[in-house]
Design a protein around this motif. Structure first.
Motif, short mmCIF file in Angstrom:
data_model
loop_
_atom_site.label_atom_id
_atom_site.label_comp_id
_atom_site.label_asym_id
_atom_site.label_seq_id
_atom_site.Cartn_x
_atom_site.Cartn_y
_atom_site.Cartn_z
N MET A 134 0.84 -1.19 0.00
CA MET A 134 0.00 0.00 0.00
C MET A 134 0.88 1.24 0.00
SD MET A 134 -3.26 0.91 2.46
CE MET A 134 -2.29 0.88 3.98
N VAL A 135 0.51 2.22 -0.81
CA VAL A 135 1.31 3.43 -0.92
C VAL A 135 0.39 4.61 -1.24
CG1 VAL A 135 1.80 3.13 -3.38
CG2 VAL A 135 3.39 4.42 -1.97
N SER A 136 0.72 5.77 -0.71
CA SER A 136 -0.01 6.99 -1.06
C SER A 136 0.48 7.50 -2.40
CB SER A 136 0.21 8.08 0.01
OG SER A 136 -0.35 7.68 1.24
N ALA A 137 -0.43 8.12 -3.15
CA ALA A 137 -0.11 8.61 -4.48
C ALA A 137 -0.71 10.00 -4.68
CB ALA A 137 -0.62 7.65 -5.55
N GLU A 138 -0.24 10.69 -5.69
CA GLU A 138 -0.74 12.04 -5.99
C GLU A 138 -2.19 11.96 -6.48
OE1 GLU A 138 -1.54 15.62 -8.19
OE2 GLU A 138 -1.10 13.74 -9.21
N PHE A 139 -3.02 12.89 -6.03
CA PHE A 139 -4.47 12.83 -6.28
C PHE A 139 -4.81 12.82 -7.77
CE2 PHE A 139 -8.63 14.80 -6.88
CZ PHE A 139 -9.43 14.08 -6.02
N ALA A 140 -4.29 13.80 -8.51
CA ALA A 140 -4.67 13.95 -9.92
C ALA A 140 -4.26 12.74 -10.75
CB ALA A 140 -4.06 15.22 -10.50
N SER A 141 -3.06 12.21 -10.53
CA SER A 141 -2.61 11.06 -11.31
C SER A 141 -3.42 9.81 -10.96
CB SER A 141 -1.12 10.80 -11.08
OG SER A 141 -0.86 10.49 -9.72
N THR A 142 -3.87 9.72 -9.70
CA THR A 142 -4.71 8.58 -9.30
C THR A 142 -6.08 8.68 -9.95
OG1 THR A 142 -3.54 8.56 -7.17
CG2 THR A 142 -5.51 7.21 -7.35
N VAL A 143 -6.62 9.89 -10.06
CA VAL A 143 -7.89 10.09 -10.77
C VAL A 143 -7.74 9.66 -12.22
CG1 VAL A 143 -9.55 11.80 -11.62
CG2 VAL A 143 -8.75 11.92 -9.25
N ASP A 144 -6.64 10.06 -12.87
CA ASP A 144 -6.40 9.66 -14.26
C ASP A 144 -6.34 8.14 -14.39
OD1 ASP A 144 -6.28 12.31 -15.00
OD2 ASP A 144 -4.09 12.42 -15.00
N LEU A 145 -5.71 7.48 -13.41
CA LEU A 145 -5.62 6.03 -13.43
C LEU A 145 -7.00 5.39 -13.27
CD1 LEU A 145 -3.86 3.49 -13.49
CD2 LEU A 145 -3.53 3.75 -11.01
N LEU A 146 -7.82 5.95 -12.39
CA LEU A 146 -9.18 5.45 -12.21
C LEU A 146 -9.98 5.55 -13.51
CD1 LEU A 146 -10.25 6.86 -8.71
CD2 LEU A 146 -10.03 4.46 -9.35
N VAL A 147 -9.86 6.68 -14.17
CA VAL A 147 -10.58 6.88 -15.43
C VAL A 147 -10.14 5.86 -16.47
CG1 VAL A 147 -10.92 8.47 -17.37
CG2 VAL A 147 -11.01 9.33 -15.02
N ALA A 148 -8.82 5.64 -16.54
CA ALA A 148 -8.28 4.71 -17.54
C ALA A 148 -8.78 3.29 -17.31
CB ALA A 148 -6.76 4.75 -17.54
N ILE A 149 -8.63 2.78 -16.09
CA ILE A 149 -8.98 1.37 -15.86
C ILE A 149 -10.48 1.14 -15.78
CG2 ILE A 149 -6.79 1.00 -14.69
CD1 ILE A 149 -8.32 0.81 -12.07
N SER A 150 -11.26 2.22 -15.72
CA SER A 150 -12.71 2.05 -15.72
C SER A 150 -13.23 1.63 -17.09
CB SER A 150 -13.40 3.34 -15.27
OG SER A 150 -13.24 4.37 -16.22
N HIS A 151 -12.44 1.85 -18.15
CA HIS A 151 -12.93 1.50 -19.49
C HIS A 151 -11.92 0.76 -20.36
CE1 HIS A 151 -11.05 5.51 -20.16
NE2 HIS A 151 -10.68 4.97 -21.29
N GLU A 152 -10.81 0.33 -19.78
CA GLU A 152 -9.84 -0.44 -20.57
C GLU A 152 -9.11 -1.43 -19.68
OE1 GLU A 152 -5.85 1.81 -21.23
OE2 GLU A 152 -7.43 3.32 -21.34
N GLY A 153 -8.48 -2.42 -20.30
CA GLY A 153 -7.72 -3.40 -19.55
C GLY A 153 -6.46 -2.78 -18.96
N PHE A 154 -5.88 -3.47 -17.99
CA PHE A 154 -4.65 -2.98 -17.36
C PHE A 154 -3.86 -4.15 -16.80
CE2 PHE A 154 -7.89 -3.10 -14.14
CZ PHE A 154 -7.26 -3.48 -12.96
N ARG A 155 -2.56 -3.92 -16.62
CA ARG A 155 -1.68 -4.93 -16.04
C ARG A 155 -1.22 -4.50 -14.66
NH1 ARG A 155 2.22 -7.32 -20.89
NH2 ARG A 155 0.52 -7.86 -22.31
N VAL A 156 -1.04 -5.47 -13.82
CA VAL A 156 -0.51 -5.25 -12.48
C VAL A 156 0.74 -6.10 -12.32
CG1 VAL A 156 -0.92 -5.49 -10.00
CG2 VAL A 156 -2.77 -4.73 -11.50
#
Length: 203
Positions: A134-156
Motif C-alpha cells: 500500500m502506498v499513497s499517491a498524488e491525487f490527480a494522477s490517481t484520478v487519471d488512473l481510475l478513469v483509464a482502468i474504468s474503461h480499458e484493460g490494465f496490467r498489475v
C-alpha cells in the motif's frame, strides 16, 4: 572472443525474456466501485479489481482517491496477493473462512493501463500485512488512473524478489453500466465536497 560475445548475448536474451514473460490472466475477475462517506459527505471513491489464478493465488487491487477533513486530497494504491491453502484440491477453512499461506513481502508494485506508454511504479509501500502493498499517491494522477482502468484493460506487476522478474497479471474485466454510473456519481459528489470545503476555507 566470439564465445564470450555469444554467451553474453544468450544471457542478455534470457534476462529480457524473464523480465517480459507473458502476463497471467486471472480467473473470476470482478471490477467494482468502492465509496467512502464521513460526516454526511463523500470522502472517497475508487475501484477494486479481484481475480484468482490457476495456482490458487488470490489478487485484490484497490485504487482510491480521498479527501481528508482538512480538505487535503490524496490517492491510495493497495495490492494484495494471497496464496490459498489447499488440500486435495479443496481450500482449507478455519472457522468457516478460507486460510492463506504467506507468500512473502511485496517489495514493489506497478500498474499499467493498456493505453499507457509506461507503467506507474510504486515503491517503498507500507502495510501492516506482509501479503499487501500500500502506498499513497498524488491525487490527480490517481484520478487519471481510475478513469483509464474504468474503461480499458490494465496490467498489475508484483515483485517479491528484487533480483527476480515481476509477476505480471492482465485484468480485462470492464465496469458494467450500473457500476460506471455509480463511479460517476461518487466522483461528482467528491468534487462537490471538495468545492464546499474550499468555500468554507475561503469564507
Amino acid at each position: 572472443m566470439k564465445y564470450w560475445v555469444l554467451l553474453f548475448g544468450v544471457l542478455l536474451s534470457a534476462h529480457a525474456l524473464a523480465d517480459s514473460s507473458a502476463p497471467v490472466i486471472p480467473l473470476n475477475q470482478n471490477l467494482a466501485v468502492v465509496d467512502y462517506f464521513g460526516d454526511g459527505r463523500q470522502t472517497g471513491c475508487g475501484l477494486r479489481a479481484t481475480g484468482e489464478t490457476r495456482d490458487d493465488l488470490w489478487l485484490n487491487v484497490l485504487i482510491t482517491v480521498f479527501m481528508k477533513g482538512t480538505g487535503a486530497t490524496f490517492g491510495v494504491i493497495k495490492v494484495v496477493a494471497r496464496k490459498v491453502n489447499v488440500k486435495d484440491g479443496i481450500p482449507l477453512l478455519q472457522d468457516g473462512k478460507i486460510t492463506y499461506a504467506n507468500i512473502g513481502k511485496i517489495r514493489k508494485a506497478w500498474i499499467k493501463p493498456d493505453s499507457g506508454k509506461e507503467p506507474l511504479i510504486y515503491k517503498n509501500g507500507e502495510s501492516s500485512h506482509s501479503d499487501a502493498y500500500m502506498v499513497s499517491a498524488e491525487f490527480a494522477s490517481t484520478v487519471d488512473l481510475l478513469v483509464a482502468i474504468s474503461h480499458e484493460g490494465f496490467r498489475v506487476g508484483l515483485n517479491r524478489n528484487e533480483d527476480g522478474p515481476d509477476d505480471v497479471f492482465q485484468f480485462d474485466k470492464r465496469l458494467d453500466q450500473g457500476e460506471a454510473d455509480k463511479l460517476s456519481v461518487c466522483m461528482k459528489n467528491l468534487r462537490t465536497a471538495m468545492e464546499e470545503n474550499k468555500d468554507k476555507q475561503n469564507f
